[in-house]
Design an enzyme around this catalytic site. Structure first.
Site, PDB file in Angstrom:
ATOM      1  N   ARG A   1       0.669  -1.061  -0.139  1.00 52.85           N
ATOM      2  CA  ARG A   1      -0.069  -0.041  -0.129  1.00 52.85           C
ATOM      3  C   ARG A   1       0.798   1.206  -0.054  1.00 52.85           C
ATOM      4  O   ARG A   1       2.080   1.422   0.757  1.00 52.85           O
ATOM      5  CB  ARG A   1      -0.972  -0.001   1.241  1.00 52.85           C
ATOM      6  CG  ARG A   1      -1.879  -1.139   1.205  1.00 52.85           C
ATOM      7  CD  ARG A   1      -2.828  -1.149   2.350  1.00 52.85           C
ATOM      8  NE  ARG A   1      -4.005  -2.506   2.277  1.00 52.85           N
ATOM      9  CZ  ARG A   1      -4.721  -2.610   3.193  1.00 52.85           C
ATOM     10  NH1 ARG A   1      -5.071  -2.000   4.301  1.00 52.85           N
ATOM     11  NH2 ARG A   1      -5.189  -3.804   3.035  1.00 52.85           N
TER      12      ARG A   1
ATOM     13  N   GLU B   1      -6.772  -0.705  15.373  1.00 47.49           N
ATOM     14  CA  GLU B   1      -7.450  -1.759  14.357  1.00 47.49           C
ATOM     15  C   GLU B   1      -6.273  -2.914  14.115  1.00 47.49           C
ATOM     16  O   GLU B   1      -5.383  -2.613  13.751  1.00 47.49           O
ATOM     17  CB  GLU B   1      -7.831  -1.054  13.207  1.00 47.49           C
ATOM     18  CG  GLU B   1      -8.201  -2.083  12.168  1.00 47.49           C
ATOM     19  CD  GLU B   1      -8.340  -1.458  10.735  1.00 47.49           C
ATOM     20  OE1 GLU B   1      -8.325  -1.998   9.786  1.00 47.49           O
ATOM     21  OE2 GLU B   1      -8.400  -0.160  10.464  1.00 47.49           O
TER      22      GLU B   1
ATOM     23  N   SER C   1     -10.199  -5.864   9.572  1.00 48.40           N
ATOM     24  CA  SER C   1     -11.761  -5.359   9.147  1.00 48.40           C
ATOM     25  C   SER C   1     -12.600  -6.450   8.494  1.00 48.40           C
ATOM     26  O   SER C   1     -11.688  -7.151   7.812  1.00 48.40           O
ATOM     27  CB  SER C   1     -11.595  -4.070   8.047  1.00 48.40           C
ATOM     28  OG  SER C   1     -11.180  -3.016   8.988  1.00 48.40           O
TER      29      SER C   1
ATOM     30  N   ARG D   1       0.633  -6.276  12.916  1.00 47.43           N
ATOM     31  CA  ARG D   1       0.131  -5.696  13.827  1.00 47.43           C
ATOM     32  C   ARG D   1      -0.156  -6.735  15.009  1.00 47.43           C
ATOM     33  O   ARG D   1      -0.017  -6.268  16.291  1.00 47.43           O
ATOM     34  CB  ARG D   1      -1.265  -5.198  13.399  1.00 47.43           C
ATOM     35  CG  ARG D   1      -1.020  -4.036  12.584  1.00 47.43           C
ATOM     36  CD  ARG D   1      -2.120  -3.222  12.555  1.00 47.43           C
ATOM     37  NE  ARG D   1      -2.021  -1.754  11.380  1.00 47.43           N
ATOM     38  CZ  ARG D   1      -2.767  -0.754  11.422  1.00 47.43           C
ATOM     39  NH1 ARG D   1      -3.856  -0.711  12.068  1.00 47.43           N
ATOM     40  NH2 ARG D   1      -2.496   0.239  10.556  1.00 47.43           N
TER      41      ARG D   1
END
Length: 425
Positions: free
Chosen positions: A257, A344, A347, A386
């Site tokens: 990304r 987060e 998702s 993460r």
């Protein structure tokens, strides 16, 4: 992609749904462009019909030796060829305008999605575990245990990371553990391309609106921002057997990304990288199964967090914070004691038939009948980097070592701890 028939039938309802996402008067421009397209199609069909009639009449006139009539008809046909060519060009241009307008509009939120314009409107649904307080942030821990951001910067620039030694092994173990858990839960392990065509990026909604968020190669292909793109597009332009659904797919891949617009955000450590690894889950389902499939997919991601002994919560995103292709999204957030906040980590999105229309992915109902669009869902199960952050921050001890979750011990040769010097013990 939206269904134009539904939009034409009730533009007020369409506008009301997208207004919840901050898109005002969405139908007006689309309906105007659609009216132009339909007018062009009607005119073209009339010109084609008249050309066919005139062509047939030419033969009859010649058979009757009515040369004057035949000559007049041939002249008309010659003129109609120009009219038809112009009409075809007008139809193509009008269709492109309609497609561009419709493809730029986000999915409609489901009615139960809470109102709100940004993350402040998100609603917490549940929590698991008790947060611990205090401790070092992950970047300080990782620097001592085996991360090397300076080496990464020399090789690739900012927002990349090199992991070395046992920290790299821990990262690998996490990805393998996650994939194993999802395969055991019924997801089909899949190895997919990391480079995809523009059509694939369009199909899942990354293009055309979010081109700057991804990396485009010199031959026109794209590095995947998530394996969702590759996995979901495996069913593009197909009619599936409804008896074979739901189709559940999982892949552990690097993701790429550009982080456009993220200047100054999470510049330290592993939170926001140009390259990271993630286990992605994708489900292709029939419409009457997709709600239950959304809940199931979310539980599969939650289970990984719980088995790692991490503290987490589930958030349902409000309409204004829901992703472009999604009708409803759950975010899972993990507790990071070093930052004293939830962040987060997954998702999980319900997309309805939005992506399926862009990909022309359908299924045939049991017993036959007209093919219908499938529903697509996707979710992280989980982001590896993460999760590594959460393991380090939550497992840190006063002596500088890190206790490792019991679920990872078999993946680390039975080791239970990462010593302060970065050794598995």
């Amino acid at each position: 992609m939206h269904d134009l028939k539904t939009l034409r039938a009730d533009p007020a309802a369409f506008d009301a749904a997208l207004a919840r996402r901050g898109v005002a008067d969405a139908s007006a421009a689309v309906l105007a462009a659609d009216a132009r397209l339909r007018a062009a199609q009607t005119a073209l069909q009339a010109a084609l019909a008249r050309r066919n009639d005139a062509s047939r009449a030419i033969g009859a006139a010649k058979a009757a030796k009515d040369n004057a009539t035949a000559d007049a008809l041939m002249a008309e046909v010659a003129e109609l060829k120009i009219v038809i060519a112009d009409g075809e060009a007008e139809e193509r241009e009008a269709a492109e305008v309609v497609d561009a307008l419709v493809s730029a509009l986000p999915n409609q939120p489901l009615p139960e999605v809470p109102a709100g314009s940004d993350e402040h409107g998100n609603v917490e649904e549940k929590r698991w575990g008790t947060p611990r307080n205090g401790g070092a942030e992950h970047d300080a821990l990782a620097a001592r245990l085996g991360s090397n951001p300076d080496a990464a910067a020399k090789v690739a620039g900012a927002r990349f990371m090199v992991l070395e030694g046992q920290l790299a092994r821990l990262h690998r173990a996490l990805g393998q553990f996650m994939l194993d858990r999802q395969v055991a839960a019924g997801w089909r392990e899949t190895v997919v391309p990391l480079l995809v065509k523009s059509d694939a990026m369009f199909g899942t909604g990354q293009l055309p609106k979010f081109a700057e968020d991804s990396f485009n190669t010199i031959d026109g292909r794209w590095l995947i921002p998530t394996a969702e793109v590759s996995l979901t597009n495996l069913v593009r332009e197909q009619i599936l057997d409804g008896e074979e659904l739901p189709l559940r797919l999982a892949a552990l891949t690097p993701c790429f990304r550009s982080e456009a617009g993220a200047a100054g955000k999470d510049t330290r450590g592993l939170i926001r990288q140009h390259q990271f690894e993630k286990v992605e889950l994708v489900s292709i389902a029939k419409p009457d199964e997709s709600d239950a499939e959304h809940e199931r997919m979310t539980r599969c991601a939650e289970r990984v967090l719980s088995e790692l002994g991490l503290v987490w919560r589930r958030i349902v995103l409000c309409a204004g914070d829901t992703g472009f292709a999604s009708s409803k999204t759950y975010d899972l957030e993990v507790w990071l004691p070093g930052q004293d906040r939830y962040r987060e980590i997954s998702s999980v999105s319900y997309c309805g038939d939005f992506q399926a229309r862009r990909m022309n992915a359908r299924y045939r109902p049991a017993g036959g009948g007209k093919p219908e669009f499938v529903h697509t869902l996707n979710g992280s199960g989980l982001a590896v980097g993460r999760t590594l952050i959460a393991v380090l921050e939550n497992g840190q001890r006063a002596d500088g070592s890190v206790d490792l979750p019991a679920a990872l011990h078999p993946y680390l040769g039975g080791a239970t701890r990462l010593s302060a010097e970065g050794r598995l013990v």
